[in-house]
Every structure is written in C-alpha cells, then in structure tokens.
Enzyme design. Structure first.
Site, PDB file in Angstrom:
ATOM      1  N   GLY A  60       2.732  -1.135  -8.176  1.00 45.30           N
ATOM      2  CA  GLY A  60       2.337  -0.236  -9.259  1.00 45.30           C
ATOM      3  C   GLY A  60       1.433  -0.960 -10.233  1.00 45.30           C
ATOM      4  O   GLY A  60       1.313  -2.180 -10.187  1.00 45.30           O
ATOM      5  N   CYS A  87       4.937  -6.236  -4.117  1.00 45.22           N
ATOM      6  CA  CYS A  87       3.938  -6.423  -5.179  1.00 45.22           C
ATOM      7  C   CYS A  87       4.593  -6.335  -6.568  1.00 45.22           C
ATOM      8  O   CYS A  87       5.316  -7.246  -6.944  1.00 45.22           O
ATOM      9  CB  CYS A  87       2.799  -5.422  -5.002  1.00 45.22           C
ATOM     10  SG  CYS A  87       1.364  -5.859  -5.983  1.00 45.22           S
ATOM     11  N   TYR A  88       4.423  -5.242  -7.308  1.00 48.45           N
ATOM     12  CA  TYR A  88       5.090  -5.135  -8.612  1.00 48.45           C
ATOM     13  C   TYR A  88       6.604  -5.268  -8.431  1.00 48.45           C
ATOM     14  O   TYR A  88       7.288  -5.849  -9.274  1.00 48.45           O
ATOM     15  CB  TYR A  88       4.749  -3.788  -9.268  1.00 48.45           C
ATOM     16  CG  TYR A  88       5.394  -3.615 -10.618  1.00 48.45           C
ATOM     17  CD1 TYR A  88       4.907  -4.297 -11.725  1.00 48.45           C
ATOM     18  CD2 TYR A  88       6.515  -2.795 -10.780  1.00 48.45           C
ATOM     19  CE1 TYR A  88       5.516  -4.166 -12.967  1.00 48.45           C
ATOM     20  CE2 TYR A  88       7.124  -2.654 -12.020  1.00 48.45           C
ATOM     21  CZ  TYR A  88       6.625  -3.342 -13.106  1.00 48.45           C
ATOM     22  OH  TYR A  88       7.226  -3.218 -14.333  1.00 48.45           O
ATOM     23  N   HIS A 176       0.968  -6.193   0.664  1.00 55.87           N
ATOM     24  CA  HIS A 176       1.391  -4.827   1.011  1.00 55.87           C
ATOM     25  C   HIS A 176       1.586  -4.674   2.522  1.00 55.87           C
ATOM     26  O   HIS A 176       0.619  -4.412   3.244  1.00 55.87           O
ATOM     27  CB  HIS A 176       0.354  -3.808   0.504  1.00 55.87           C
ATOM     28  CG  HIS A 176       0.370  -3.672  -0.976  1.00 55.87           C
ATOM     29  ND1 HIS A 176       1.126  -2.735  -1.631  1.00 55.87           N
ATOM     30  CD2 HIS A 176      -0.256  -4.400  -1.939  1.00 55.87           C
ATOM     31  CE1 HIS A 176       0.958  -2.871  -2.942  1.00 55.87           C
ATOM     32  NE2 HIS A 176       0.124  -3.873  -3.141  1.00 55.87           N
ATOM     33  N   GLU A 178       2.852  -2.232   3.985  1.00 56.61           N
ATOM     34  CA  GLU A 178       2.786  -0.816   4.361  1.00 56.61           C
ATOM     35  C   GLU A 178       1.381  -0.366   4.761  1.00 56.61           C
ATOM     36  O   GLU A 178       1.217   0.682   5.365  1.00 56.61           O
ATOM     37  CB  GLU A 178       3.320   0.078   3.221  1.00 56.61           C
ATOM     38  CG  GLU A 178       2.499   0.115   1.933  1.00 56.61           C
ATOM     39  CD  GLU A 178       2.820  -1.015   0.960  1.00 56.61           C
ATOM     40  OE1 GLU A 178       3.178  -2.110   1.421  1.00 56.61           O
ATOM     41  OE2 GLU A 178       2.663  -0.810  -0.262  1.00 56.61           O
ATOM     42  N   ASP A 234       0.486  23.727   9.035  1.00 55.39           N
ATOM     43  CA  ASP A 234       1.688  23.841   8.202  1.00 55.39           C
ATOM     44  C   ASP A 234       2.259  25.260   8.206  1.00 55.39           C
ATOM     45  O   ASP A 234       3.438  25.463   8.497  1.00 55.39           O
ATOM     46  CB  ASP A 234       1.396  23.423   6.748  1.00 55.39           C
ATOM     47  CG  ASP A 234       0.771  22.046   6.668  1.00 55.39           C
ATOM     48  OD1 ASP A 234       0.943  21.285   7.626  1.00 55.39           O
ATOM     49  OD2 ASP A 234       0.107  21.750   5.662  1.00 55.39           O
ATOM     50  N   LYS A 376       2.643  15.161   7.133  1.00 56.71           N
ATOM     51  CA  LYS A 376       1.809  15.969   8.025  1.00 56.71           C
ATOM     52  C   LYS A 376       1.988  15.578   9.506  1.00 56.71           C
ATOM     53  O   LYS A 376       2.111  16.431  10.371  1.00 56.71           O
ATOM     54  CB  LYS A 376       0.346  15.777   7.626  1.00 56.71           C
ATOM     55  CG  LYS A 376      -0.591  16.725   8.309  1.00 56.71           C
ATOM     56  CD  LYS A 376      -0.929  17.821   7.361  1.00 56.71           C
ATOM     57  CE  LYS A 376      -1.934  18.785   7.864  1.00 56.71           C
ATOM     58  NZ  LYS A 376      -2.085  19.892   6.936  1.00 56.71           N
TER      59      LYS A 376
END
Ligand code: XMP
Length: 520
Positions: A60, A87-88, A176, A178, A234, A376
């Site tokens: 963040g 990270c943060y 990161h 991710e 969707d 999604k």
C-alpha cells in the site's frame, strides 16, 4: 444472499490499498484455497478469526515512518494464525515488532531486482535457490530486523528483503510475489499456504455450481426473477445458473440499445434462447438511445444518458410482469471489494461505469448476485461447466455504454454503421488468425476527425478508424498488444477496402496507465 458461512479453510487478506491486492486473492484461489479481501477497518471490527487459516497483509502507499500510519489490530498476532506481509505488510510487521524502517531514496527499488538467499526457510522452498528475479515497488526499507526475526534473503539495495519469525510463523517479503513479473511467485504462496498454514486444497470453482443453484432455489422459492441480459459472459452465466434453479420463472430482458457490435444482439438472443431455452423478452430501444445521444459529445454525458435510459427502459419492461421479487445482477468480486487508498481517500473517479446498480432501490426488488464472490476468469470456469458456448464464454469484455463510447464525438446512425462494419472485420480477422484468445480486449473505434486520402485517382476526406488491442489480467492495468507487421498491414487494407467512410487506420500503442482501455 449469504454465501460460504461454512468455509473454514480460507485466507484473509487485509488490504492497505495496493493496486495489486486483488492479484493476491487470485493467486491464492488459483492454488485451490478460498480467499477474501477486507479493509484494515473491517479487520479491526472482525470478531471471529477462527475460519481463517492464514492472514496476508498487502502492500500500500502508506508509510510507517510517519507518526500516523495504517495498522492492523494487535489481536491478529495472538491468534497463532500464520501471517505473510507483502511490501507495506512487511514494513508494518517490522515496525510492530521493533524493527527500524527508513524512508530512503538510495534504498528505493522499482521494477526488477535480484534476490539472493541468506538462510533456508519453508517460505522459499523451490522458490529461491541462489538468485532470483523479483518485482519491487517501494521507497521505505527495513534497515534493522525486528526482535526474534531472521533475515532469509536480500537484494543489492535492501538487506532485509525476506524475514521470518519461524516460531510465531510470521513472514515478510519486500517484493511482490503476486505479480507475474516475479519469477514463479506462485511457489511462494504455495509454500505459505501448504507448508506454513497447512491449509487443505478445498476451493474449486466448478464445485461451486451446485451450491449456487441450491442457494438460488432456496432464496427465490416460488417467486419470479428478472435479469438484464447483455449477452456478455457475466449476465449469461447468471442467467444460466438461475435458469437451472427456477426455469421459466426467470425472465431475461435484452435491451437493444443500437450500440452493440454488428449481429451481436441477434446472435446472442438466438443462442441463449434456442440452445438453453431461456425465457427472453426483447426490447428494441435503439432509436430512443440514438435520439437521446444526438449532438452529445461529452463522454461523461454520454455515459449518464445511456445508463439512465437503460434503467428507464428496463424498469418499464419489468412493470409488465407481476409477482417479480428479485433482480439478478452479474456483480463480480472486484466490484464489491472496497477500494479505498490507505490514506482513507476514495480513489478518484475516472469514468462513471454503466451498470444496473441504480435499479433495486427504485424498483423495490431483492438482489441476487450469484457471482459476487468470483473473479472474471472464475466466472468463465463456471460458464464452461454450465456448457456456455465458447463464443460467449470467452468473449472479450464489452462496456455497458457500448459503441456509444467508441464513437468519439457525436454518435449518429451512420457512424454506428461505419464502426460496426470496421469492428466486425477486425474481430473476425483476429479470430481467423488465432489472435483473439491471446488478447484480453480488442475493438475498433471511430475518431472525431476526418483526414484526406487518395483512393484510385480521387481525393477522399473521411474518418479515422482506431484499433485497440490490449493484454491485461483484470483491466486495471493493460499493455498494448504487439501485432506482427503483416497483420497490421492486412487489417488496415481490409478495413479501408471494405468500409466506405474510412480512409485511415491507426493503432493505439499506449498502455494503461497512462491511458485507459476505452477511449472515453
Ligand atoms: P477503462 O476504459 O476504464 O476500462 O480502462 C476498463 C474495463 O472496463 C470496461 N468498461 C466498462 N464496463 N460498463 C462496463 O460494464 C462501463 O461503463 C464500462 N466502461 C469501461 C472496459 O471495456 C474495460 O474492459
């Protein structure tokens, strides 16, 4: 509707406002573990942590080097639940346990960095052997280890890039894992989930289908449901799920705004009605939409007009049916994650997205949102297991306001027609050349200027068609797609030779940010 009261093997992600927090949730789910994202404020109010087998603190924009900074309730460290700070998240853990964090220009790292191993840890098993490329985005750095923590890995510029307190099972990484730019970052999550948290793989999208159908049956009982069907993945998946649960008591309304792709409306109607037996009511409102858009060129005005008209038309249609108690919507998980930055300010509004969110209050209907816990790509897995045809299930996203925001400037019936033709050639060519599925979203747009050209021996003064194609993971960020030169040459020729009214084709080579995916 209440979902997942029963889920025990899940991971809680506390979001400090990073742009990529959603990717953490996706990585965890891809590994077969259900995950949920909440804000630090909600984490503070949360009483029951028993269902969570692991906690992840996201990155963040905040800094622990200031007097006031966003934190987590101290109680989470007393629950004996393994924790991973990213990270943060790492900086916050370090601060709480007595480490030192410095805002340092010389230590900041953005982009690729090389990670070196200092000590073994279950967190880095099969992830880091000697050296590895990881993705960084930080200014502050931990410069002194917190009490009872050990250093596991470092980079040239930050000595404490991975730290652990193996007794308390608290871990922190400065980079990161991710994002896809971190090499094999998924392995780090795999280690955290299965070696450290000892979670069992239980989450599987396909297996959710039956549960969702059962829950819809249970909620709707003998009542009727109305659903706005756009023909995108969707709303189609929502309709198929509800249709399985309550059959003809689902009424799908398809509104033709006149702003859809060429043949899209007819095709979708035919497939969804014939193949799946959906109860679909067609409303042709194209001239109404075009009339209201006359001489409107401001993007936000267009969006508002289209959104409000849609609600009006849908509302009018729904009044024709009695005893409807529910409105079904294709709300997805990213739509309901609270996106506040850690400074507390709401993220600035770039565009007003068109959806039917304004409907239920006015219409006094209860909402059914069976996809509200899915991403999604998970919806597409559900769609596949429901037998949804590939042409709909893997269709690129299409914005609610449709071609209305792809015809820059005034929207006229002639310009809609020109754009539909060009777009149709472009999309078909992508499919024929096997490129469609490599691209996250592609479309043609019409620019509001004319330029001079020469065709045969004559001067032309016609429209510019812009082509866009992007790769992306969730539409939040995007890169333009690099076409081979032959494709660019061919498509430009094909559009100009076949579409009267276009004499120039340009390709958009901007990423998001700084641009957005749509032009308006
Ligand atoms: P932008 O242009 O904001 O688009 O980068 C990100 C994604 O959102 C889609 N989009 C919309 N989808 N209603 C929608 O349902 C809208 O009003 C809308 N506007 C943009 C866009 O196509 C892209 O996939």
């Amino acid at each position: 509707m209440q979902f997942h009261k029963d889920k025990k093997d899940k991971v809680l992600i506390i979001d400090f406002g990073s742009q990529v927090t959603k990717l953490i949730a996706r990585r965890v789910r891809e590994l077969g573990v259900y995950s949920e994202i909440i804000t630090p404020e909600k984490a503070d109010r949360l009483k029951n942590y028993n269902n969570f087998k692991g906690l992840i603190l996201s990155g963040g924009p905040s800094t622990v080097t200031k007097k006031k900074f966003q934190s987590v309730p101290k109680k989470i460290f007393e629950k004996k639940i393994p924790i991973l700070g990213i990270c943060y998240g790492l900086q916050l853990i370090s601060k709480i346990f007595g480490g030192k964090i410095k805002p340092s220009k010389s230590r900041r790292e953005f982009g690729r960095a090389f990670l070196f191993k200092k000590k073994s840890s279950p967190l880095i098993k099969n992830f880091l052997n000697t050296k590895k490329s990881v993705w960084m985005s930080h200014e502050d750095a931990v410069v002194k280890l917190p009490k009872n923590f050990k250093a596991i890995a470092f980079t040239k510029d930050s000595k404490l890039t991975i730290i652990e307190n193996s007794k308390k099972k608290i871990y922190g990484v400065q980079f990161h894992p991710e994002v896809t730019h971190t090499d094999n970052g998924k392995q780090l999550f795999r280690n955290f989930l299965f070696l450290i948290c000892k979670i069992k793989k239980k989450w599987n999208v396909k297996s959710q289908k039956e549960r969702l159908i059962k829950e819809i049956k249970h909620s709707v009982k003998k009542d009727r449901v109305i659903c706005a069907l756009s023909g995108g993945v969707d709303s189609s998946v929502v309709a198929l799920l509800i249709n399985k649960a309550i059959k003809k008591r689902l009424i799908c309304v398809m509104v033709n705004t006149g702003l859809m792709r060429k043949n899209e409306f007819k095709y979708t109607y035919k497939v969804l009605k014939k193949k799946y037996g959906l109860n679909i009511k067609l409303v042709n409102a194209s001239s109404l939409f075009l009339k209201n858009l006359k001489n409107v060129s401001n993007p936000e005005k267009k969006r508002k007009i289209i959104g409000n008209l849609f609600i009006k038309v849908f509302e009018k249609e729904s009044k024709k049916y009695e005893d409807i108690k529910f409105l079904a919507q294709g709300t997805l998980y990213p739509d309901i994650i609270e996106s506040k930055s850690s400074t507390g300010s709401k993220s600035s509004k770039i565009k007003s997205h068109h959806n039917v969110g304004g409907l239920p209050k006015k219409m006094n209907l209860k909402l059914i949102e069976p996809l509200k816990e899915f991403f999604k790509d998970e919806v597409r897995i559900l769609g596949k297991s429901l037998g949804l045809v590939k042409n709909i299930n893997f269709k690129h996203p299409f914005p609610g306001p449709g071609l209305g925001i792809r015809i820059i400037g005034n929207v006229t019936p002639e310009r809609v027609k020109i754009l539909q033709e060009a777009d149709n050639i472009y999309i078909n060519e992508l499919i024929n050349k096997g490129l469609y599925n490599k691209i996250w979203q592609a479309y043609a747009a019409l620019l509001p200027i004319k330029t001079v050209g020469v065709m045969g021996d004559s001067r032309t003064y016609e429209n510019i068609c812009l082509l866009r194609a992007v790769t992306s993971e969730d539409g939040m960020t995007a890169d333009y797609y690099s076409f081979p030169k032959e494709f660019i040459d061919e498509i430009s020729n094909k559009i100009i030779n076949n579409v009267k009214g276009i004499n120039r084709v340009v390709y958009d080579i901007t990423s998001k940010p700084p641009s957005t995916i749509e032009l308006e």
